[in-house]
Design a protein around this motif. Structure first.
Motif, PDB file in Angstrom:
ATOM      1  N   ILE A  62       0.859  -1.185   0.000  1.00 52.11           N
ATOM      2  CA  ILE A  62       0.000   0.000   0.000  1.00 52.11           C
ATOM      3  C   ILE A  62       0.896   1.236   0.000  1.00 52.11           C
ATOM      4  O   ILE A  62       1.821   1.348   0.805  1.00 52.11           O
ATOM      5  CB  ILE A  62      -0.905   0.048   1.250  1.00 52.11           C
ATOM      6  N   GLY A  63       0.610   2.147  -0.903  1.00 54.17           N
ATOM      7  CA  GLY A  63       1.361   3.390  -0.962  1.00 54.17           C
ATOM      8  C   GLY A  63       0.445   4.546  -1.315  1.00 54.17           C
ATOM      9  O   GLY A  63      -0.785   4.392  -1.376  1.00 54.17           O
ATOM     10  N   ALA A  64       1.036   5.701  -1.559  1.00 55.44           N
ATOM     11  CA  ALA A  64       0.259   6.878  -1.938  1.00 55.44           C
ATOM     12  C   ALA A  64       1.160   7.860  -2.662  1.00 55.44           C
ATOM     13  O   ALA A  64       2.395   7.816  -2.515  1.00 55.44           O
ATOM     14  CB  ALA A  64      -0.365   7.543  -0.714  1.00 55.44           C
ATOM     15  N   ALA A  65       0.541   8.730  -3.427  1.00 58.23           N
ATOM     16  CA  ALA A  65       1.256   9.819  -4.097  1.00 58.23           C
ATOM     17  C   ALA A  65       0.497  11.109  -3.844  1.00 58.23           C
ATOM     18  O   ALA A  65      -0.725  11.165  -4.034  1.00 58.23           O
ATOM     19  CB  ALA A  65       1.371   9.558  -5.598  1.00 58.23           C
ATOM     20  N   GLY A  66       1.214  12.125  -3.390  1.00 63.10           N
ATOM     21  CA  GLY A  66       0.643  13.440  -3.192  1.00 63.10           C
ATOM     22  C   GLY A  66       1.297  14.433  -4.122  1.00 63.10           C
ATOM     23  O   GLY A  66       2.530  14.448  -4.243  1.00 63.10           O
ATOM     24  N   GLN A  67       0.495  15.242  -4.808  1.00 60.80           N
ATOM     25  CA  GLN A  67       1.044  16.165  -5.788  1.00 60.80           C
ATOM     26  C   GLN A  67       0.270  17.476  -5.810  1.00 60.80           C
ATOM     27  O   GLN A  67      -0.960  17.468  -5.698  1.00 60.80           O
ATOM     28  CB  GLN A  67       1.004  15.530  -7.194  1.00 60.80           C
ATOM     29  N   PRO A  68       0.971  18.582  -5.972  1.00 58.04           N
ATOM     30  CA  PRO A  68       0.280  19.858  -6.158  1.00 58.04           C
ATOM     31  C   PRO A  68      -0.284  19.942  -7.571  1.00 58.04           C
ATOM     32  O   PRO A  68       0.020  19.094  -8.422  1.00 58.04           O
ATOM     33  CB  PRO A  68       1.398  20.886  -5.946  1.00 58.04           C
ATOM     34  N   PRO A  69      -1.112  20.945  -7.850  1.00 57.27           N
ATOM     35  CA  PRO A  69      -1.669  21.074  -9.197  1.00 57.27           C
ATOM     36  C   PRO A  69      -0.591  21.136 -10.269  1.00 57.27           C
ATOM     37  O   PRO A  69       0.482  21.706 -10.072  1.00 57.27           O
ATOM     38  CB  PRO A  69      -2.452  22.388  -9.122  1.00 57.27           C
ATOM     39  N   LYS A  70      -0.870  20.498 -11.394  1.00 53.79           N
ATOM     40  CA  LYS A  70      -0.035  20.465 -12.595  1.00 53.79           C
ATOM     41  C   LYS A  70       1.218  19.614 -12.452  1.00 53.79           C
ATOM     42  O   LYS A  70       2.030  19.563 -13.376  1.00 53.79           O
ATOM     43  CB  LYS A  70       0.341  21.887 -13.044  1.00 53.79           C
ATOM     44  N   CYS A  71       1.399  18.942 -11.320  1.00 54.27           N
ATOM     45  CA  CYS A  71       2.534  18.043 -11.134  1.00 54.27           C
ATOM     46  C   CYS A  71       2.153  16.676 -11.680  1.00 54.27           C
ATOM     47  O   CYS A  71       1.045  16.204 -11.462  1.00 54.27           O
ATOM     48  CB  CYS A  71       2.908  17.951  -9.660  1.00 54.27           C
ATOM     49  N   ARG A  72       3.102  16.019 -12.367  1.00 54.79           N
ATOM     50  CA  ARG A  72       2.791  14.744 -12.993  1.00 54.79           C
ATOM     51  C   ARG A  72       3.808  13.676 -12.622  1.00 54.79           C
ATOM     52  O   ARG A  72       4.938  13.965 -12.240  1.00 54.79           O
ATOM     53  CB  ARG A  72       2.709  14.862 -14.514  1.00 54.79           C
ATOM     54  N   ASN A  73       3.373  12.421 -12.749  1.00 51.63           N
ATOM     55  CA  ASN A  73       4.234  11.262 -12.590  1.00 51.63           C
ATOM     56  C   ASN A  73       4.576  10.750 -13.978  1.00 51.63           C
ATOM     57  O   ASN A  73       3.687  10.595 -14.821  1.00 51.63           O
ATOM     58  CB  ASN A  73       3.507  10.186 -11.773  1.00 51.63           C
ATOM     59  N   SER A  74       5.843  10.484 -14.230  1.00 53.46           N
ATOM     60  CA  SER A  74       6.318  10.163 -15.585  1.00 53.46           C
ATOM     61  C   SER A  74       5.936   8.753 -16.029  1.00 53.46           C
ATOM     62  O   SER A  74       5.548   7.901 -15.221  1.00 53.46           O
ATOM     63  CB  SER A  74       7.835  10.332 -15.638  1.00 53.46           C
ATOM     64  N   MET A  75       6.086   8.488 -17.330  1.00 51.13           N
ATOM     65  CA  MET A  75       5.642   7.245 -17.938  1.00 51.13           C
ATOM     66  C   MET A  75       6.462   6.058 -17.428  1.00 51.13           C
ATOM     67  O   MET A  75       7.687   6.036 -17.535  1.00 51.13           O
ATOM     68  CB  MET A  75       5.749   7.327 -19.462  1.00 51.13           C
TER      69      MET A  75
END
Length: 321
Positions: A62-75
């Motif tokens: 189990i994990g999570a990702a937190g990001q501000p607006p317009k931030c992306r995770n790469s392919m």
């Protein structure tokens, strides 16, 4: 179990410890504000700085990702299942080597069982900081992440090199590849040709389920979201159920392996032999095997949670083409 022992198996949203250097795109503009969280199991982080909250094997991570607006995770790609549900915010998921093969927009509570062997990425398209929760198949989550070649090349240009040992080295900190360790090789064209690239209709129709649709289905009984008989028919090594106020049971029960409770709406009281605990959205509770327990809403208003438990199925490929 004592309340103290149970509390050690609860990770509160406010106690989550982020890692900002978890993956190879940590310095790449547009992806350099990500926060990654490893809640249960070691996950697939490439950084020694990643904190693991609960190390007990569950058959999944189990994990999570937190990001501000317009931030992306790469392919990237995974060898085992990757399932996300939206805790907060509005998110765009996209797939294909360059992220242009298809996309879907997900809102709070929606769930996405992302097939293996496709490149995928995601970004926060909301107006505030957002959080998505993740389930990865297998105790070792397939041994790591497979990155699209352009992601590795972009990262190198910004000071991060991924070794063939799966570890990151940051030239901005004066780090270099150790003797005997070569850079992670780029996928060849022949290898890229073997990566699936399904259409939006195939992915959305088969692997996405909307929160409000699941609420409607959960009037009388919990919804089997992912499983052999689920509304997403899949056997990724775990099952996920969706439970609401309408179908929550007062009956105490137990499982023969650890299970996980993850509220997405409302507050839930978990009663167990020896005490009780209250969970809020963003909290994660590992319920020990053999422990009699029940989860019921503890306040008025909307209430929903996801329940995850491992199965004996291999944590392998999900995409059926």
């Amino acid at each position: 179990m004592t309340p103290q022992e149970i509390e050690s198996r609860i990770v509160r949203y406010g106690d989550l410890r982020p890692c900002r250097t978890a993956f190879i795109d940590a310095h790449t503009p547009g992806s350099d504000q990500k926060e990654n969280f490893t809640i249960i199991g070691g996950g697939v982080s490439e950084s020694p700085d990643q904190h693991v909250h609960i190390g007990i094997p569950h058959g999944f991570n189990i994990g999570a990702a937190g990001q501000p607006p317009k931030c992306r995770n790469s392919m990237h790609n995974h060898r085992t299942a990757e399932v996300f549900f939206i805790l907060s915010g509005r998110w765009r998921f996209f797939w294909g080597e360059h992220g242009d093969a298809g996309e879907v927009i997900l809102e709070e509570g929606d769930i996405f069982n992302i097939p293996t062997n496709i490149f995928r990425g995601f970004e926060n398209i909301g107006t505030d900081y957002g959080m998505i929760m993740a389930v990865l198949g297998g105790d070792d989550a397939g041994g790591g992440v497979i990155w699209a070649p352009h992601v590795i090349e972009d990262a190198k240009a910004h000071g991060l090199i991924l070794g063939e040992n799966g570890k990151l080295y940051d030239s901005k900190k004066g780090e270099t590849l150790p003797d005997g360790v070569s850079p992670m090789p780029l996928l060849t064209q022949a290898e890229l040709d073997k990566v699936d690239c399904p259409s939006a209709m195939q992915v959305i129709g088969g692997y996405v389920r909307r929160y409000l649709d699941m609420v409607a289905l959960a009037e009388d009984a919990p919804v089997k979201v992912i499983g052999e008989t689920g509304i997403i028919r899949d056997k990724p090594g775990f099952e996920i159920d969706f439970i609401t106020r309408a179908c929550a049971s007062d009956e105490m029960h137990k499982h023969d392996r650890p299970s996980v409770l993850m509220p997405v709406k409302g507050h839930w009281r978990v009663d167990y032999q020896g005490g009780s605990a209250t969970l809020a959205p963003g909290d994660t509770m590992s319920v020990p095997e053999g422990l009699m327990h029940r989860a019921v809403p503890s306040m008025t208003g909307e209430a929903a949670l996801y329940h995850i438990i491992a199965t004996d199925d291999a944590a392998g490929a999900t995409w059926q083409g």
